[in-house]
Design a protein around this motif. Structure first.
Motif, mmCIF file in Angstrom:
data_model
loop_
_atom_site.group_PDB
_atom_site.id
_atom_site.type_symbol
_atom_site.label_atom_id
_atom_site.label_comp_id
_atom_site.label_asym_id
_atom_site.label_seq_id
_atom_site.Cartn_x
_atom_site.Cartn_y
_atom_site.Cartn_z
ATOM 1 N N ALA A 204 37.204 -5.949 15.480
ATOM 2 C CA ALA A 204 36.004 -6.136 14.941
ATOM 3 C C ALA A 204 36.115 -7.528 14.247
ATOM 4 C CB ALA A 204 35.320 -5.226 14.067
ATOM 5 N N GLY A 205 37.275 -7.759 13.422
ATOM 6 C CA GLY A 205 37.421 -9.120 12.758
ATOM 7 C C GLY A 205 37.898 -9.967 13.614
ATOM 8 N N VAL A 206 38.852 -9.626 14.628
ATOM 9 C CA VAL A 206 38.898 -10.964 15.636
ATOM 10 C C VAL A 206 37.601 -11.311 16.519
ATOM 11 C CG1 VAL A 206 40.096 -11.118 17.879
ATOM 12 C CG2 VAL A 206 41.255 -10.232 16.022
ATOM 13 N N VAL A 207 36.874 -10.389 16.906
ATOM 14 C CA VAL A 207 35.563 -10.814 17.443
ATOM 15 C C VAL A 207 34.892 -11.608 16.782
ATOM 16 C CG1 VAL A 207 33.426 -9.685 18.426
ATOM 17 C CG2 VAL A 207 35.525 -8.850 19.060
ATOM 18 N N ALA A 208 34.547 -11.026 15.403
ATOM 19 C CA ALA A 208 33.584 -11.900 14.357
ATOM 20 C C ALA A 208 34.214 -13.214 14.208
ATOM 21 C CB ALA A 208 33.549 -11.241 12.882
ATOM 22 N N MET B 179 38.276 -22.769 9.190
ATOM 23 C CA MET B 179 38.029 -21.774 7.975
ATOM 24 C C MET B 179 36.860 -21.087 7.908
ATOM 25 S SD MET B 179 40.866 -22.700 6.369
ATOM 26 C CE MET B 179 40.512 -21.896 4.810
ATOM 27 N N LEU B 180 35.666 -21.324 8.458
ATOM 28 C CA LEU B 180 34.525 -20.389 8.502
ATOM 29 C C LEU B 180 35.049 -19.234 9.637
ATOM 30 C CD1 LEU B 180 31.580 -22.625 8.975
ATOM 31 C CD2 LEU B 180 32.236 -21.392 6.892
ATOM 32 N N GLY B 181 35.680 -19.477 10.651
ATOM 33 C CA GLY B 181 36.055 -18.280 11.508
ATOM 34 C C GLY B 181 36.988 -17.320 10.676
ATOM 35 N N LEU B 182 37.942 -18.012 10.279
ATOM 36 C CA LEU B 182 39.100 -17.197 9.423
ATOM 37 C C LEU B 182 38.307 -16.191 8.199
ATOM 38 C CD1 LEU B 182 42.127 -19.658 8.948
ATOM 39 C CD2 LEU B 182 41.873 -17.398 10.423
ATOM 40 N N GLY B 183 37.293 -17.081 7.577
ATOM 41 C CA GLY B 183 36.582 -16.423 6.469
ATOM 42 C C GLY B 183 35.666 -15.200 7.050
ATOM 43 N N ALA B 184 35.083 -15.386 8.337
ATOM 44 C CA ALA B 184 34.356 -14.386 8.678
ATOM 45 C C ALA B 184 35.204 -13.120 9.164
ATOM 46 C CB ALA B 184 33.546 -14.966 10.100
ATOM 47 N N ALA B 185 36.511 -13.504 9.882
ATOM 48 C CA ALA B 185 37.164 -12.539 10.259
ATOM 49 C C ALA B 185 37.696 -11.596 9.193
ATOM 50 C CB ALA B 185 38.459 -13.080 11.081
ATOM 51 N N GLY B 186 38.216 -12.322 7.790
ATOM 52 C CA GLY B 186 38.724 -11.577 6.692
ATOM 53 C C GLY B 186 37.293 -10.901 6.026
ATOM 54 N N ALA B 187 36.310 -11.251 6.326
ATOM 55 C CA ALA B 187 35.200 -10.595 5.596
ATOM 56 C C ALA B 187 34.818 -9.216 6.368
ATOM 57 C CB ALA B 187 33.998 -11.431 5.194
ATOM 58 N N VAL C 125 36.893 -7.552 8.264
ATOM 59 C CA VAL C 125 38.075 -6.787 7.979
ATOM 60 C C VAL C 125 37.702 -5.573 6.834
ATOM 61 C CG1 VAL C 125 40.453 -6.149 7.878
ATOM 62 C CG2 VAL C 125 39.787 -7.844 9.704
ATOM 63 N N VAL C 126 37.470 -6.601 5.642
ATOM 64 C CA VAL C 126 37.190 -5.921 4.548
ATOM 65 C C VAL C 126 36.203 -5.068 4.400
ATOM 66 C CG1 VAL C 126 36.665 -6.460 2.119
ATOM 67 C CG2 VAL C 126 38.313 -7.621 3.009
ATOM 68 N N ALA C 127 34.871 -5.374 5.044
ATOM 69 C CA ALA C 127 33.556 -4.741 4.899
ATOM 70 C C ALA C 127 33.881 -3.455 5.907
ATOM 71 C CB ALA C 127 32.510 -5.671 5.620
ATOM 72 N N MET C 128 34.434 -3.473 7.150
ATOM 73 C CA MET C 128 34.522 -2.420 8.016
ATOM 74 C C MET C 128 35.640 -1.509 7.419
ATOM 75 S SD MET C 128 33.082 -2.753 11.027
ATOM 76 C CE MET C 128 33.770 -1.798 12.107
ATOM 77 N N HIS C 129 36.551 -1.866 6.811
ATOM 78 C CA HIS C 129 37.356 -0.934 5.981
ATOM 79 C C HIS C 129 36.827 -0.311 5.085
ATOM 80 C CE1 HIS C 129 41.021 0.707 4.200
ATOM 81 N NE2 HIS C 129 40.852 0.265 3.023
ATOM 82 N N LYS C 130 35.913 -0.910 4.233
ATOM 83 C CA LYS C 130 35.050 -0.216 3.269
ATOM 84 C C LYS C 130 34.066 0.949 3.993
ATOM 85 C CE LYS C 130 35.405 -3.114 -0.597
ATOM 86 N NZ LYS C 130 35.936 -2.212 -1.697
ATOM 87 N N LEU C 131 33.299 0.282 5.144
ATOM 88 C CA LEU C 131 32.459 1.240 5.443
ATOM 89 C C LEU C 131 33.039 2.587 6.444
ATOM 90 C CD1 LEU C 131 30.103 -1.270 7.356
ATOM 91 C CD2 LEU C 131 29.406 0.247 5.367
#
Length: 54
Positions: free
Chosen positions: A20-24, A36-44, A46-52
């Motif tokens: 999901a992080g790679v796709v986003a 940088m926006l792509g990397l930020g979206a990927a990181g965010a 991954v964090v959000a999916m991990h919490k969910l």
């Protein structure tokens, strides 16, 4: 416990989270063209999916 010759396979939950992080990241990168926006979206993502999924 595993040794270096037989590593444990990646759990399915983490495979889904990382995919999901790679796709986003790829989607944002293709839409904006800013790395940088792509990397930020990927990181965010991954964090959000991990919490969910925790």
């Amino acid at each position: 416990m595993t040794d270096s010759h037989n590593p444990q396979p990646l759990p399915q939950r983490w495979a889904i989270i990382l995919l999901a992080g790679v796709v986003a990241g790829a989607l944002v990168l293709s839409l904006t063209g800013v790395v940088m926006l792509g990397l930020g979206a990927a990181g965010a993502t991954v964090v959000a999916m991990h919490k969910l999924m925790a």
